[in-house]
Motif scaffolding. Sequence first.
Motif, PDB file in Angstrom:
ATOM      1  N   ASP A  88      -8.674 -26.452 -22.616  1.00  0.00           N
ATOM      2  CA  ASP A  88      -9.480 -25.733 -21.839  1.00  0.00           C
ATOM      3  C   ASP A  88     -10.579 -25.395 -22.782  1.00  0.00           C
ATOM      4  O   ASP A  88     -10.277 -24.617 -23.744  1.00  0.00           O
ATOM      5  CB  ASP A  88      -8.393 -24.499 -21.617  1.00  0.00           C
ATOM      6  CG  ASP A  88      -9.119 -23.397 -20.888  1.00  0.00           C
ATOM      7  OD1 ASP A  88     -10.326 -23.414 -20.721  1.00  0.00           O
ATOM      8  OD2 ASP A  88      -8.585 -22.392 -20.573  1.00  0.00           O
ATOM      9  N   GLY A  90     -12.476 -22.906 -22.553  1.00  0.00           N
ATOM     10  CA  GLY A  90     -12.687 -21.398 -22.530  1.00  0.00           C
ATOM     11  C   GLY A  90     -11.852 -20.929 -23.825  1.00  0.00           C
ATOM     12  O   GLY A  90     -12.138 -19.898 -24.546  1.00  0.00           O
ATOM     13  N   THR A  91     -10.631 -21.583 -23.886  1.00  0.00           N
ATOM     14  CA  THR A  91      -9.613 -21.015 -24.876  1.00  0.00           C
ATOM     15  C   THR A  91      -9.064 -22.152 -26.151  1.00  0.00           C
ATOM     16  O   THR A  91      -8.390 -21.482 -27.077  1.00  0.00           O
ATOM     17  CB  THR A  91      -8.153 -20.503 -24.276  1.00  0.00           C
ATOM     18  OG1 THR A  91      -7.696 -21.754 -23.477  1.00  0.00           O
ATOM     19  CG2 THR A  91      -8.616 -19.463 -23.574  1.00  0.00           C
ATOM     20  N   GLU A  92      -9.418 -23.348 -26.029  1.00  0.00           N
ATOM     21  CA  GLU A  92      -8.867 -24.339 -26.678  1.00  0.00           C
ATOM     22  C   GLU A  92      -9.813 -25.292 -27.493  1.00  0.00           C
ATOM     23  O   GLU A  92      -9.562 -26.368 -27.932  1.00  0.00           O
ATOM     24  CB  GLU A  92      -7.918 -25.225 -25.980  1.00  0.00           C
ATOM     25  CG  GLU A  92      -6.721 -24.595 -25.232  1.00  0.00           C
ATOM     26  CD  GLU A  92      -5.857 -25.313 -24.696  1.00  0.00           C
ATOM     27  OE1 GLU A  92      -4.383 -25.274 -24.973  1.00  0.00           O
ATOM     28  OE2 GLU A  92      -6.208 -26.291 -23.977  1.00  0.00           O
ATOM     29  N   PRO A 250      -4.542 -22.292 -27.605  1.00  0.00           N
ATOM     30  CA  PRO A 250      -5.369 -20.928 -27.971  1.00  0.00           C
ATOM     31  C   PRO A 250      -5.062 -20.370 -29.148  1.00  0.00           C
ATOM     32  O   PRO A 250      -5.728 -19.710 -29.937  1.00  0.00           O
ATOM     33  CB  PRO A 250      -4.919 -20.206 -26.529  1.00  0.00           C
ATOM     34  CG  PRO A 250      -4.470 -21.210 -25.452  1.00  0.00           C
ATOM     35  CD  PRO A 250      -3.899 -22.486 -26.456  1.00  0.00           C
ATOM     36  N   ASN A 254      -7.614 -19.464 -31.928  1.00  0.00           N
ATOM     37  CA  ASN A 254      -7.864 -17.965 -32.270  1.00  0.00           C
ATOM     38  C   ASN A 254      -7.563 -17.895 -33.670  1.00  0.00           C
ATOM     39  O   ASN A 254      -8.437 -17.074 -34.261  1.00  0.00           O
ATOM     40  CB  ASN A 254      -6.656 -17.174 -31.697  1.00  0.00           C
ATOM     41  CG  ASN A 254      -7.206 -16.218 -30.820  1.00  0.00           C
ATOM     42  OD1 ASN A 254      -7.995 -15.560 -31.012  1.00  0.00           O
ATOM     43  ND2 ASN A 254      -6.426 -15.992 -29.668  1.00  0.00           N
TER      44      ASN A 254
END
Length: 387
Positions: A88, A90-92, A250, A254
Amino acid sequence: MTRPLLNRRLHGLGTSIFAEMSARAVATGAVNLGQGFPDVDGPPSVAQAAATAIMTGHGNQYPPGPGIPELRAAVADHQRRFYGLAYDPGTEVLITAGATEAIAAALLALLEPGDEVIAFEPYYDSYVANIAMAGATRVPLTLRPPAFRPDLAELESLITARTRLMLINSPHNPTGMVLTRAETEAIADIAKRHDLLVVTDEVYEHLTYDREHIPFATVDGMRERTVSVSSAGKTFSFTGWKVGWVTGTPEIVNAVRTTKQFLTFVASGPFQYAVAEALRLPDEYFATLASDLKTKRDLMAQGLSDIGFEVYQPDGTYFITTDIARLGEKDAVEFCLGLPERAGVVAIPNAVFYDDKEAGRTQVRFAFCKRQEILEEALSRLEVLAY
Ligand code: PMP
Ligand code: GLN
């Protein structure tokens, strides 16, 4: 002042051998087959995209922390297109200042003082520095000539209660070893059984010769424990742009972003737009890159072998490791320091990438990401060693 200025974790880390040898090449006018960078820039359309980004005001101010959305999407699409991996954007996906920052940020995020990190020796130099910065300890799995294949039983025997992660580089710099699918799966199996993370440096993913690059994240059960790192430098021949990336869950992204944002915060704004385009180049671009380099590998392997070097044929990267013992030489560092004056060529002594200096004592690395006439010139200069 009695206390040394340099943090004691970093004692012994002098100037980067790559910087030192490139400076020597400039000072002596030698052919630089040391530091790995191409002597022809990447595709003009990609260079134009960077120029256009600057002139149209794209990326001239701080880009978003995780990277511009266009590039994160392009990285995710690249992972799907070449490996069937779904991330993703957006998050990965996290954009970094080259793979160098990605690796530093990953190690600083994931390691506690006292942790152990297993990595292939010879090591890429920044691994040693980053592991030290994190206060962790490196544990070498020595790759031995002629094939430099990892001994997997030995790998497992190195694991202790303090082992936190394996830092794996394939295609491997400097040896050119490329892990097979069976080896990748076996290492993955060890990671799963011992509940270890794998940080995988795949910057040479597109530079393999008749070998398939197998990303760790594609192995069953590895996606959630793999921090995948790559960059645009090698694949697109723009090593100065310093655009790299991390892909992972994610949670992994993060953690790495947390440290990354306090290293550079962000970098390479306009180049991010250009790399987003580069990642969408047709398959033919990637195939031609590898086939051109394969021709150069063969030229160098034959030429060096004719001169009297023992040549360890690489299956990936743009480096070729040789042994100089057959030339009557005993020490690669001494040999490489004298080579600019003696032959007008710069090369890298692999010994500096070993803790076990004996293991790499007579290994010398040549970069072959140069124009054919430059490689031919270097080979003809090196012929003085044959006499
Ligand atoms: N890892 C390896 C194995 C490399 O050879 C390099 C080359 N410079 C890097 C990481 C760093 O890549 P970058 O230039 O994208 O920071
Ligand atoms: N990766 C390049 C090499 O191995 C060098 C990059 C650098 O100078 N840090 O030659």
